[in-house]
Write a protein that holds these residues in place. Structure first.
Motif, PDB file in Angstrom:
ATOM      1  N   ARG A  43       0.858  -1.188   0.000  1.00 41.19           N
ATOM      2  CA  ARG A  43       0.000   0.000   0.000  1.00 41.19           C
ATOM      3  C   ARG A  43       0.890   1.233   0.000  1.00 41.19           C
ATOM      4  N   SER A  44       1.396   1.575  -1.155  1.00 41.63           N
ATOM      5  CA  SER A  44       2.313   2.706  -1.281  1.00 41.63           C
ATOM      6  C   SER A  44       1.820   3.647  -2.363  1.00 41.63           C
ATOM      7  N   GLY A  45       1.931   4.952  -2.085  1.00 38.23           N
ATOM      8  CA  GLY A  45       1.535   5.937  -3.087  1.00 38.23           C
ATOM      9  C   GLY A  45       2.361   5.846  -4.352  1.00 38.23           C
ATOM     10  N   SER A  46       3.611   5.391  -4.222  1.00 39.90           N
ATOM     11  CA  SER A  46       4.457   5.279  -5.414  1.00 39.90           C
ATOM     12  C   SER A  46       3.934   4.215  -6.365  1.00 39.90           C
ATOM     13  N   LEU A  47       3.225   3.215  -5.847  1.00 42.45           N
ATOM     14  CA  LEU A  47       2.617   2.215  -6.726  1.00 42.45           C
ATOM     15  C   LEU A  47       1.465   2.825  -7.517  1.00 42.45           C
ATOM     16  N   VAL A  48       0.813   3.825  -6.937  1.00 45.81           N
ATOM     17  CA  VAL A  48      -0.231   4.555  -7.680  1.00 45.81           C
ATOM     18  C   VAL A  48       0.391   5.236  -8.893  1.00 45.81           C
ATOM     19  N   THR A  49       1.557   5.840  -8.688  1.00 43.75           N
ATOM     20  CA  THR A  49       2.270   6.466  -9.802  1.00 43.75           C
ATOM     21  C   THR A  49       2.611   5.443 -10.867  1.00 43.75           C
ATOM     22  N   ALA A  50       3.121   4.286 -10.445  1.00 44.41           N
ATOM     23  CA  ALA A  50       3.516   3.247 -11.397  1.00 44.41           C
ATOM     24  C   ALA A  50       2.314   2.732 -12.179  1.00 44.41           C
ATOM     25  N   ARG A  51       1.200   2.514 -11.506  1.00 43.38           N
ATOM     26  CA  ARG A  51       0.013   1.993 -12.205  1.00 43.38           C
ATOM     27  C   ARG A  51      -0.570   3.041 -13.139  1.00 43.38           C
ATOM     28  N   ALA A  52      -0.503   4.306 -12.735  1.00 42.53           N
ATOM     29  CA  ALA A  52      -0.946   5.372 -13.641  1.00 42.53           C
ATOM     30  C   ALA A  52      -0.065   5.413 -14.881  1.00 42.53           C
ATOM     31  N   THR A  94       7.254   1.364 -17.016  1.00 37.72           N
ATOM     32  CA  THR A  94       7.243   1.186 -15.566  1.00 37.72           C
ATOM     33  C   THR A  94       8.389   0.266 -15.187  1.00 37.72           C
ATOM     34  N   MET A  95       9.207   0.707 -14.235  1.00 37.57           N
ATOM     35  CA  MET A  95      10.401  -0.035 -13.838  1.00 37.57           C
ATOM     36  C   MET A  95      10.452  -0.170 -12.321  1.00 37.57           C
ATOM     37  N   GLY A  96      11.140  -1.204 -11.862  1.00 37.52           N
ATOM     38  CA  GLY A  96      11.294  -1.423 -10.431  1.00 37.52           C
ATOM     39  C   GLY A  96      12.701  -1.854 -10.089  1.00 37.52           C
ATOM     40  N   VAL A  97      13.176  -1.402  -8.938  1.00 44.37           N
ATOM     41  CA  VAL A  97      14.501  -1.801  -8.436  1.00 44.37           C
ATOM     42  C   VAL A  97      14.296  -2.919  -7.423  1.00 44.37           C
ATOM     43  N   PRO A  98      14.827  -4.103  -7.644  1.00 49.14           N
ATOM     44  CA  PRO A  98      14.601  -5.217  -6.717  1.00 49.14           C
ATOM     45  C   PRO A  98      15.303  -5.000  -5.387  1.00 49.14           C
ATOM     46  N   GLU A 120       5.950  -7.068  -6.570  1.00 47.92           N
ATOM     47  CA  GLU A 120       4.647  -7.350  -7.166  1.00 47.92           C
ATOM     48  C   GLU A 120       4.534  -6.676  -8.533  1.00 47.92           C
ATOM     49  N   LEU A 121       5.066  -5.458  -8.657  1.00 44.04           N
ATOM     50  CA  LEU A 121       5.097  -4.795  -9.968  1.00 44.04           C
ATOM     51  C   LEU A 121       5.919  -5.603 -10.962  1.00 44.04           C
ATOM     52  N   LEU A 122       7.066  -6.114 -10.500  1.00 44.79           N
ATOM     53  CA  LEU A 122       7.960  -6.855 -11.381  1.00 44.79           C
ATOM     54  C   LEU A 122       7.362  -8.191 -11.816  1.00 44.79           C
ATOM     55  N   ARG A 123       6.435  -8.718 -11.027  1.00 42.91           N
ATOM     56  CA  ARG A 123       5.729  -9.938 -11.429  1.00 42.91           C
ATOM     57  C   ARG A 123       4.716  -9.644 -12.530  1.00 42.91           C
TER      58      ARG A 123
END
Length: 389
Positions: free
Chosen positions: A245-254, A262-266, A279-282
């Motif tokens: 539950r992170s606001g940054s995930l809202v940015t990524a989904r937008a 959309t990119m993620g650092v593991p 979860e984004l990387l999946r």
């Protein structure tokens, strides 16, 4: 001032930033269908025109009317000018047209502090966002990514929050790079207060922008809605540490919905702060570990990250036959005859001896009478046959 943007239109839009909340699609539709001047007229007309604005409840429209009557756009425009800012609206040469991808949810206008041209900067920009309560690893990765992108000529966009956002801005500023802070409040408001000095540095070296007029303070919903601007403004969004539950995930989904990268650092699988990123990387997000990989994804054709590989070891440079003979020698300092080595390597004795003398000159083997064995250095080197890599 842009061609086609009249003074009345700009003044009306400035007033409406105090009336219509960011991302309000009813207000956006009214603006598209009627224009800002007419929307403001209908909200301030006395007596109220019945059915003047459709799609929202009467109670909500009454709330808009109360705000509209109190709006003082001339005062707001003077206030932003006093801090070296300006108000940019659709139709201005400086307006970033990629924000139009938000449809009726696009900003009414943007309040901007800083000298650079927002539109030009936004054309080559990347968002770096993430957790407020980030780990030292997250702060390090955000700063390193941001500085690396800045050195490659990219503009780093973030939200000026504590944690990852602040680290991204600081990493960019440290190398003299270009950065944009997108606020959920007025551009003259230092929020969070602990970032007052940072925001001042961003305003001097880069840009501070927001949808809300001078003096406006943030609310939880405004933070969430601010994120759509970060996503739309940039070519791609990198998330560095985020819980589920992170606001940054809202940015990524937008960003995903808008067709942006959309990119993620593991991070560690045991860290809750990496769970949202993983979860984004999946899904459809791309794993990145440095600025070169980000630039390869969002940049121009041919802007490739360097190939990744481990260190080149001396034995990697041997020809296949010599490598096969070297592999045939026993481990742990034991010796073997030339004929035994030839048999295990699958070559003739003469060829084995020839390769052994070559390996001797290169420091891989040593001779003891008629026997051969690995040197101490060769034993310590990784060897796939003996469990190395």
């Amino acid at each position: 001032m842009g061609e086609g943007v009249t003074g009345r239109e700009r003044l009306a839009r400035a007033a409406l930033t105090r009336v219509i909340e960011p991302g309000d699609e009813h207000g956006g539709r009214w603006l598209r269908e009627l224009g800002a001047v007419e929307v403001l007229r209908r909200l301030t007309s006395v007596p109220c025109e019945e059915g003047a604005l459709t799609g929202a409840s009467e109670q909500r429209i009454q709330g808009f009317r109360i705000r509209a009557v109190k709006a003082e756009p001339e005062r707001d425009l003077a206030a932003v000018e006093a801090v070296g800012g300006r108000f940019v609206v659709p139709g201005d040469p400086e307006w970033p047209t990629q924000l139009d991808d938000l449809g009726d949810g696009r900003p009414v206008g943007l309040w901007v502090r800083g000298r650079p041209d927002l539109r030009r900067w936004a054309l080559r920009s990347v968002a770096v966002v993430g957790a407020r309560a980030c780990t030292p690893y997250g702060a390090h990765m955000a700063a390193t990514l941001a500085s690396g992108l800045a050195e490659r000529g990219w503009v780093v966009v973030s939200g000026a929050a504590f944690g990852v956002d602040g680290a991204a801005h600081r990493g960019t500023l440290a190398v003299g790079g270009a950065t944009v802070a997108v606020l959920a409040c007025g551009v003259d408001v230092a929020y969070p207060r602990g970032h007052a000095e940072l925001l001042e540095r961003v305003a001097q070296q880069g840009l501070v922008i927001g949808e809300l007029p001078p003096g406006a303070h943030p609310t939880p919903s405004r933070f969430i809605l601010r994120n759509r601007v970060i996503a739309a403004l940039t070519r791609g969004t990198v998330v560095v540490e985020a819980e589920y539950r992170s606001g940054s995930l809202v940015t990524a989904r937008a960003a995903q919905q808008l067709g942006r990268f959309t990119m993620g650092v593991p991070g560690p699988a045991t860290s809750g702060l990496s769970a949202g990123v993983h979860e984004l990387l999946r899904g459809e997000a791309v794993l990145v570990t440095d600025a070169a990989e980000v630039a390869e994804l969002v940049g121009d054709i041919g802007d490739l990250a360097p190939p990744r590989r481990g260190p080149v070891l001396p034995r990697d440079l041997l020809d296949p036959a010599s490598a096969r003979v070297l592999e045939a020698l026993p481990a742990r300092g034991r010796s073997a005859t030339g004929s035994d080595i030839a048999r295990d390597a699958g070559v003739t004795v003469d060829e084995a001896l020839g390769r052994l003398y070559e390996l001797h000159s290169l420091g891989f083997v040593e001779r003891h009478g008629e026997d051969w064995q690995l040197t101490t250095g060769a034993i310590r080197r990784p060897n796939a046959r003996r469990g190395g890599t």
